[in-house]
Design a protein around this motif. Structure first.
Motif, short mmCIF file in Angstrom:
data_model
loop_
_atom_site.label_atom_id
_atom_site.label_comp_id
_atom_site.label_asym_id
_atom_site.label_seq_id
_atom_site.Cartn_x
_atom_site.Cartn_y
_atom_site.Cartn_z
N LEU A 30 0.84 -1.21 0.00
CA LEU A 30 0.00 0.00 0.00
C LEU A 30 0.86 1.25 0.00
N LEU A 31 1.93 1.23 0.79
CA LEU A 31 2.84 2.37 0.85
C LEU A 31 3.52 2.59 -0.50
N VAL A 32 3.93 1.50 -1.15
CA VAL A 32 4.57 1.60 -2.47
C VAL A 32 3.58 2.16 -3.49
N ALA A 33 2.33 1.67 -3.47
CA ALA A 33 1.30 2.14 -4.41
C ALA A 33 1.03 3.63 -4.22
N THR A 34 1.02 4.08 -2.96
CA THR A 34 0.80 5.49 -2.67
C THR A 34 1.94 6.35 -3.22
N ALA A 35 3.17 5.88 -3.02
CA ALA A 35 4.34 6.61 -3.53
C ALA A 35 4.29 6.70 -5.05
N ILE A 36 3.92 5.59 -5.71
CA ILE A 36 3.82 5.60 -7.18
C ILE A 36 2.76 6.60 -7.63
N ALA A 37 1.61 6.61 -6.93
CA ALA A 37 0.53 7.53 -7.29
C ALA A 37 0.99 8.98 -7.18
N LEU A 38 1.66 9.32 -6.09
CA LEU A 38 2.12 10.70 -5.88
C LEU A 38 3.17 11.11 -6.91
N LEU A 39 4.10 10.20 -7.19
CA LEU A 39 5.15 10.51 -8.18
C LEU A 39 4.55 10.64 -9.57
N TRP A 40 3.65 9.73 -9.93
CA TRP A 40 3.04 9.72 -11.27
C TRP A 40 2.19 10.98 -11.47
N ALA A 41 1.38 11.31 -10.46
CA ALA A 41 0.46 12.46 -10.59
C ALA A 41 1.18 13.80 -10.56
N ASN A 42 2.44 13.81 -10.15
CA ASN A 42 3.20 15.07 -10.11
C ASN A 42 4.40 15.05 -11.06
#
Length: 413
Positions: A30-42
């Protein structure tokens, strides 16, 4: 009967250990998925992120033409809530919540941890647009993250700490489910509700008749989900209802009850796929100086921060203290108030369900600020709780080593 009483604690401990391992792994994913989402969206590829999240798929029939983000929110999270429903049913019937003395403290603590954050959020954000529903955002505690932090930092704490946190999170989930059902029902389709009730009744009857084939249950679960979605009630409620109707006591000669068998099969998919994919599409918010400034200068996200970081600690620890001091409940075996304080702070990790409520309660622009507040509060709560738990872990380890040290020769008085 005496033999079964002797066996049950060992079975409960091993089952909890399995649950904890799965949720810990799920928390890391879950932590990895959140990091990917934040990096991808920015990143420069942010348009592709929004295009994928907003891409619609599915038939128009029964309002099932949904974006991929909505499928993750309404579909995949139904699996998460189904597993939560199974765990809740098991705890209520044969687990910690089935015995009054053991159940009182986490139940009272969970109620305090829902009511106080909501009141603090309302107090801070009173009058802000959207607060009529946004007060519910800090009510939830994330099972995966909370148990993950506990498992990584508190190996020497007594097992009663883990049971307390799990029981609290299970009751918290039930409260969040009720909030979602009451606040976020849009309209009501009576015919679809009738289909949902009939399908749930058939599911309960098949459970009662000990029918085991997945060829009946899978289509029936899909029918329940579609019917609940069509009624206007949030579709995740279908998962909870099915979980609560599943049999948890094994028959004579049966290796394990259907609830435990399903939990073994589905919990890894829930923890490692359903929740992380939801986070991937829910946590992709814009992070820049203006956005962060708005979080700390706008009433609504400040209300969410205060609810999670202050309300959870005050609510969980305060309700626990009142219950213990009045004799209504007892502290978990081997735990002190400092241990309960660290666990109360861990309750401020709202994440999954808080993000879901933020999406349901607010329009996109405002929900971005609320979700940023949830992420910030969850990060602060998890790091602060981890630091406290590491100190408590060392204290318990020291106490154990002192107990194991042989007594030396007595000194003269």
């Amino acid at each position: 009967m005496a033999a079964s009483r002797l066996r049950r604690p060992a079975q409960a401990v091993s089952e909890f250990a399995r649950y904890l391992r799965t949720e810990t792994t799920g928390g890391i994913i879950l932590l990895v998925a959140t990091a990917i989402a934040l990096l991808w969206a920015n990143s420069p590829l942010k348009d592709s992120y929004h295009a994928l999240r907003d891409f619609e798929i599915g038939p128009e029939f029964l309002h099932l033409s949904l974006s991929i983000g909505d499928w993750a929110k309404d579909g995949l999270l139904a699996l998460f809530f189904f597993v939560a429903g199974l765990e809740l049913k098991r705890e209520l019937v044969i687990g910690e919540l089935s015995r009054f003395k053991q159940a009182v403290l986490p139940v009272v603590a969970a109620i305090g941890g829902m009511v106080v954050p909501a009141l603090i959020a309302l107090g801070v954000g009173w009058g802000s647009p959207g607060m009529d529903k946004a007060w519910a955002i800090p009510v939830a505690t994330d099972i995966a993250f909370a148990l993950g932090v506990l498992a990584l930092t508190a190996s020497n704490l007594p097992s009663s700490a883990r049971v307390f946190l799990l029981s609290l999170a299970v009751v918290d989930d039930l409260g969040a489910i009720i909030v979602i059902a009451v606040l976020f029902t849009t309209g009501f389709d009576l015919a679809a509700a009738g289909v949902a009730v009939a399908a749930l009744a058939l599911y309960a009857w098949l459970q009662h008749k000990r029918v085991r084939t997945a060829w009946l249950y899978v289509p029936l679960a899909v029918i329940v989900w579609v019917a609940v979605h069509t009624t206007g009630i949030h579709a995740t409620i279908a998962g909870v209802a099915l979980g609560l109707l599943t049999r948890v006591r094994p028959d004579e000669g049966e290796a394990e009850a259907p609830a435990l068998r399903l939990e073994h099969r589905l919990q890894p998919w829930s923890a490692a796929v359903a929740v992380p994919v939801f986070a991937l599409f829910a946590a992709g918010i814009t992070v820049n100086a203006d956005a962060l400034s708005a979080v700390f200068t706008t009433a609504l996200p400040l209300a969410v921060l205060a609810g999670l970081l202050v309300g959870k600690v005050v609510g969980i620890l305060g309700a626990s203290a009142i219950a213990v001091r009045t004799g209504l409940a007892e502290k978990p075996r081997g735990m002190g108030w400092r241990d309960l304080g660290a666990l109360s702070l861990l309750g401020g990790v709202g994440f999954t369900v808080s993000l879901l409520i933020a999406e349901l309660a607010l329009p996109e622009e405002t929900s971005e600020l609320a979700k940023a507040a949830v992420l910030i509060a969850s990060a602060i709560a998890s790091l602060s709780a981890a630091a406290l738990l590491l100190r408590r872990n060392r204290a318990h380890a020291g106490a154990e080593s002192d107990d194991d040290t042989p007594a030396g020769p007595s000194r003269p008085a």
